[in-house]
Scaffold this motif. Structure first.
Motif, PDB file in Angstrom:
ATOM      1  N   ARG A 181       0.873  -1.039   0.198  1.00 41.10           N
ATOM      2  CA  ARG A 181      -0.005  -0.300  -0.028  1.00 41.10           C
ATOM      3  C   ARG A 181       0.823   1.230   0.159  1.00 41.10           C
ATOM      4  N   MET A 182       1.853   1.386   0.716  1.00 38.67           N
ATOM      5  CA  MET A 182       2.716   2.350   1.081  1.00 38.67           C
ATOM      6  C   MET A 182       3.549   2.851  -0.554  1.00 38.67           C
ATOM      7  N   PHE A 183       3.745   1.312  -1.083  1.00 37.38           N
ATOM      8  CA  PHE A 183       4.501   1.516  -2.427  1.00 37.38           C
ATOM      9  C   PHE A 183       3.762   2.132  -3.481  1.00 37.38           C
ATOM     10  N   PHE A 184       2.243   1.594  -3.666  1.00 44.69           N
ATOM     11  CA  PHE A 184       1.599   2.148  -4.782  1.00 44.69           C
ATOM     12  C   PHE A 184       0.728   3.174  -4.433  1.00 44.69           C
ATOM     13  N   LEU A 185       0.161   3.597  -3.146  1.00 47.33           N
ATOM     14  CA  LEU A 185      -0.678   4.414  -2.764  1.00 47.33           C
ATOM     15  C   LEU A 185      -0.226   5.615  -1.961  1.00 47.33           C
ATOM     16  N   LEU A 225      12.050   6.591  -3.874  1.00 43.65           N
ATOM     17  CA  LEU A 225      12.636   5.337  -4.593  1.00 43.65           C
ATOM     18  C   LEU A 225      13.049   5.984  -5.833  1.00 43.65           C
ATOM     19  N   ARG A 226      14.388   5.916  -5.933  1.00 39.20           N
ATOM     20  CA  ARG A 226      14.825   6.278  -7.266  1.00 39.20           C
ATOM     21  C   ARG A 226      14.771   5.322  -8.459  1.00 39.20           C
ATOM     22  N   GLU A 238      11.524  -0.280 -11.463  1.00 43.95           N
ATOM     23  CA  GLU A 238      12.181  -1.607 -11.182  1.00 43.95           C
ATOM     24  C   GLU A 238      11.730  -2.432  -9.927  1.00 43.95           C
ATOM     25  N   LEU A 239      11.478  -1.727  -8.865  1.00 44.53           N
ATOM     26  CA  LEU A 239      10.752  -2.501  -7.668  1.00 44.53           C
ATOM     27  C   LEU A 239       9.369  -2.925  -7.743  1.00 44.53           C
ATOM     28  N   ALA A 240       8.751  -1.939  -8.656  1.00 45.07           N
ATOM     29  CA  ALA A 240       7.230  -2.065  -8.825  1.00 45.07           C
ATOM     30  C   ALA A 240       7.077  -3.419  -9.563  1.00 45.07           C
ATOM     31  N   ARG A 241       7.753  -3.662 -10.583  1.00 50.30           N
ATOM     32  CA  ARG A 241       7.798  -5.107 -11.081  1.00 50.30           C
ATOM     33  C   ARG A 241       7.972  -6.101 -10.226  1.00 50.30           C
ATOM     34  N   THR A 242       9.020  -5.943  -9.503  1.00 50.65           N
ATOM     35  CA  THR A 242       9.213  -7.008  -8.261  1.00 50.65           C
ATOM     36  C   THR A 242       8.036  -7.176  -7.412  1.00 50.65           C
ATOM     37  N   HIS A 243       7.575  -6.077  -6.893  1.00 51.57           N
ATOM     38  CA  HIS A 243       6.405  -6.359  -5.907  1.00 51.57           C
ATOM     39  C   HIS A 243       5.116  -6.955  -6.469  1.00 51.57           C
TER      40      HIS A 243
END
Length: 282
Positions: free
Chosen positions: A162-166, A174-175, A179-184
């Motif tokens: 939730r923190m990552f996407f919302l 996060l620079r 890349e991290l979104a695909r892993t999540h």
């Protein structure tokens, strides 16, 4: 939100494999499908077209390991993708979503977290990415705006997805967010295959898909990924640029839970983590 079925996953992966990928010649014929035809995949996997069609329609019952292995080979699935295929194949037509009990970290996991001290940021994640525990530098690195004691209360636990996407604050920090979104997303899909009856997981995925166009787009792509190691590039609000590598340690006593540890990448990031530890009083 209903989680993915075996048939939907097979169709999505079939669309990604071209005849040339598997050594088939098309002789310039116009094709109406982006990837392999059903009959081509069935032939290459050594199963009948009728049986494979029923698999894609989720009407064939349980598939054998031999059939799944053959399909994984033709579809060129890696280890995580093959595991996801087998997880989906175990789900029965009568499966129903069930509300899970709150997660609790095993005492040995908490003891290991405590033994790391504060010089190395670390946190314990549950199966849906909820923070079950963290040390003070892990808290300061990721979510200083959140109450440090929140992970102890199942109703207030921070959710990393939730923190990552919302949460724009997390995204802006996060620079290498893309890349991290695909892993999540890939890891959430892998988890959904392991736990297809988890109502809280289905709700989380639905919430993210409704609240984040980026999540919805990545989820629709159908990628699967394990989450073990990788780089994280942060622009921290108090210590500036911090480059770390995350390492995930799985817990035999509670295999759903992961201890995630962050080590500095370079002298400047080591200095930044020391400053962060000093800020939290370590």
């Amino acid at each position: 939100m209903q989680l993915e079925s075996l048939g939907a996953y097979l169709k999505a992966r079939r669309d990604r494999v071209t005849p040339a990928d598997v050594g088939l010649r098309t002789y310039g014929a116009t094709r109406r499908v982006p990837g392999l035809r059903r009959e081509e995949l069935a032939h290459l996997a050594g199963v009948s077209v009728g049986y494979y069609t029923r698999l894609e329609q989720d009407q064939a019952g349980l598939a054998s390991d031999q059939v799944l292995g053959a399909l994984a080979g033709v579809l060129r699935l890696d280890a995580a993708e093959s595991a996801h295929l087998r997880n989906l194949a175990r789900r029965t037509a009568t499966s129903r979503l069930v509300r899970p009990e709150p997660e609790h970290p095993h005492p040995r996991v908490l003891a290991l977290l405590s033994s790391l001290g504060e010089s190395m940021p670390a946190l314990v994640l549950g199966r849906r990415g909820d923070v079950l525990a963290w040390n003070r530098t892990g808290h300061a690195l990721h979510a200083a705006h959140v109450d440090f004691g929140a992970p102890a209360d199942p109703d207030r636990r921070p959710s990393m997805p939730r923190m990552f996407f919302l949460n724009p604050l997390t995204r802006d920090s996060l620079r290498n967010w893309d890349e991290l979104a695909r892993t999540h997303v890939g890891y959430l899909r892998l988890t959904a295959g392991r736990y297809p009856d988890d109502a809280a997981l289905a709700e989380l995925i639905g919430e993210l898909a409704m609240g984040s166009g980026d999540f919805a787009r990545l989820w629709a792509e159908g990628d699967v990924a394990d989450c073990t190691t990788g780089p994280m590039r942060l622009s921290h609000p108090t210590v500036g640029r911090v480059d770390v590598d995350y390492q995930v340690w799985l817990q035999p006593d509670s295999p759903d839970h992961r201890l995630e540890v962050y080590t500095p990448d370079g002298a400047a990031s080591s200095d930044a983590l020391r400053l962060l530890a000093a800020e939290v009083g370590a």
